[in-house]
Write an enzyme that holds these catalytic residues in place. Structure first.
Site, mmCIF file in Angstrom:
data_model
loop_
_atom_site.group_PDB
_atom_site.id
_atom_site.type_symbol
_atom_site.label_atom_id
_atom_site.label_comp_id
_atom_site.label_asym_id
_atom_site.label_seq_id
_atom_site.Cartn_x
_atom_site.Cartn_y
_atom_site.Cartn_z
ATOM 1 N N PRO A 101 0.836 -1.215 0.000
ATOM 2 C CG PRO A 101 -0.220 -1.219 2.079
ATOM 3 C CD PRO A 101 0.648 -2.040 1.190
ATOM 4 N N GLY A 105 3.499 3.791 5.355
ATOM 5 C CA GLY A 105 4.617 3.484 6.242
ATOM 6 C C GLY A 105 5.285 2.147 5.963
ATOM 7 C CG LEU A 106 3.475 -1.157 5.132
ATOM 8 C CD1 LEU A 106 2.573 -2.271 4.623
ATOM 9 C CD2 LEU A 106 4.105 -1.575 6.456
ATOM 10 N N GLY A 107 7.063 1.570 3.154
ATOM 11 C CA GLY A 107 8.224 1.763 2.269
ATOM 12 C C GLY A 107 7.952 1.425 0.818
ATOM 13 C CB SER A 108 4.943 1.535 -1.323
ATOM 14 O OG SER A 108 4.704 2.827 -1.782
ATOM 15 C CB ALA A 110 12.222 2.557 -0.251
ATOM 16 C CB ALA A 111 9.576 -1.693 -2.092
ATOM 17 C CG ASP A 152 11.487 4.078 4.619
ATOM 18 O OD1 ASP A 152 11.670 3.910 5.840
ATOM 19 O OD2 ASP A 152 10.391 4.396 4.123
HETATM 20 O O1 PMV Z 1 6.484 6.487 6.990
HETATM 21 P P1 PMV Z 1 7.756 5.834 6.692
HETATM 22 O O2 PMV Z 1 7.726 4.371 6.824
HETATM 23 O O3 PMV Z 1 8.393 6.302 5.442
HETATM 24 O O4 PMV Z 1 8.743 6.163 7.882
HETATM 25 C C1 PMV Z 1 9.167 7.428 8.184
HETATM 26 C C2 PMV Z 1 10.156 7.309 9.276
HETATM 27 C C3 PMV Z 1 10.556 8.650 9.843
HETATM 28 O O5 PMV Z 1 11.496 8.357 10.867
HETATM 29 C C4 PMV Z 1 9.364 9.346 10.442
HETATM 30 C C5 PMV Z 1 11.182 9.542 8.794
HETATM 31 C C6 PMV Z 1 12.556 9.100 8.321
HETATM 32 O O6 PMV Z 1 13.005 9.654 7.317
HETATM 33 O O7 PMV Z 1 13.188 8.261 8.959
#
Ligand code: PMV
Length: 313
Positions: A101, A105-108, A110-111, A152
């Site tokens: 998704p 917050g699951l790094g889509s 970057a993946a 990420d």
């Molecule tokens: O939302 P995500 O999974 O991309 O995580 C962000 C993590 C933070 O620490 C809030 C930001 C970062 O760049 O590390």
């Protein structure tokens, strides 16, 4: 089109400890997640056709030459081709598929980028190190997030549990005893950029308080690494609860996240917290295999839009 096809995948990820504090130089821990992943496929195109990008999930198909500079997929393809330093202009189609998704917050992002880089490298018979992939992916993270810590791209490129501190080589480490996580999705998209900017505003207004919170979060990440390496699951759960309390203090939780966290805890979960930028996106709950189904049912009951069950290690 030729028969030659190069396929690469990259995992999604969850941050277990240290989000936000990691932006301020504290350690964080993230693990790859193979239950959801991005896949990139490169196929040769006819001579003179140039490069076509296909993102079927978004119904998009466009020539690289026409993509704007701030298109993340175009950026990663251009950067990867620069890094590969091919002596000719390639003709190819790069197709992306992802089961991750977006903005949760699951790094889509970057993946997708990591899969694209690896598929292009494989297509031209080149090897890139995980560090090279990570550095290339970082460039697209800047587009997505503004000032990313780099966690990420690192966990997705190294595809191993990482203990990460900004500006330092990542430390991959071993999981002493596999543990089970549920990842509950609030269904609320949460742009990382916005949450990170809000935290920065808070930090600027009251540095001593925020620094104290970040320091405490960093210490939890250190303890968590020891607990994960030592297979101490009970300690891991209570560290997650303590990390969540600190994230709450800096305003990145939300009623929807709290509801899922409360339900997970009520159903017996050993620890639960938000994961990633917060506000929306996903929460994680540490469970035993025996309780996983019951906790997942309760998460859905209180409004989770999706629940992923995964085993780390
Ligand atoms: O939302 P995500 O999974 O991309 O995580 C962000 C993590 C933070 O620490 C809030 C930001 C970062 O760049 O590390």
């Amino acid at each position: 089109m030729s028969e030659r096809k190069s396929v690469a995948t990259a995992p999604s990820k969850v941050i277990l400890f240290g989000e936000h504090a990691v932006v301020y130089g504290r350690p964080a821990i993230a693990v790859p997640l193979h239950d959801r992943q991005a896949t990139a496929t490169v196929e040769e195109a006819l001579p003179g056709e140039g490069i076509t990008l296909v993102v079927a999930d978004l119904g998009r198909c466009y020539p690289l030459a026409e993509a704007p500079a701030d298109d993340p997929l175009a950026l990663i393809v251009r950067s990867a081709l620069d890094a590969l330093a091919l002596p000719f202009a390639p003709d190819l189609t790069l197709a992306i598929r992802s089961t991750i998704p977006i903005a949760s917050g699951l790094g889509s992002g970057a993946a997708v980028s990591a899969a694209a880089v690896r598929a292009l490298a494989a297509h031209f018979g080149r090897e890139l190190t995980s560090q090279q992939v990570s550095e290339l992916v970082y460039q697209t993270e800047v587009l997505h997030h503004g000032t990313p810590s780099g966690i990420d791209n690192t966990v997705v490129a190294f595809d191993q549990p990482v203990y990460f501190m900004k500006g330092q080589p990542p430390q991959c480490f071993r999981v002493g005893q596999p543990f089970h996580l549920l990842i509950g999705d609030t269904g609320i998209p949460s742009p990382t950029k916005v949450a990170v900017a809000d935290v920065r505003r808070g930090w600027k207004a009251d540095r001593p308080r925020y620094e104290r919170v970040f320091e405490a979060i960093g210490q939890l990440a250190d303890e968590a690494r020891r607990a994960i390496e030592g297979g101490d699951i009970a300690t891991l759960g209570s560290l997650m609860d303590r990390n969540q309390a600190l994230l709450r203090e800096i305003g990145v939780s939300s009623p929807e996240l709290e509801q899922l966290i409360l339900a997970a805890k009520g159903a017996g979960s050993l620890g639960a917290k938000l994961s990633g930028a917060g506000r929306g996106g996903n929460m994680i709950a540490l469970v035993t295999q025996a309780m996983a189904e019951g906790v997942a049912t309760d998460l859905f009951r209180v409004g989770a839009k999706d629940v992923i069950t995964t085993c780390v290690g």
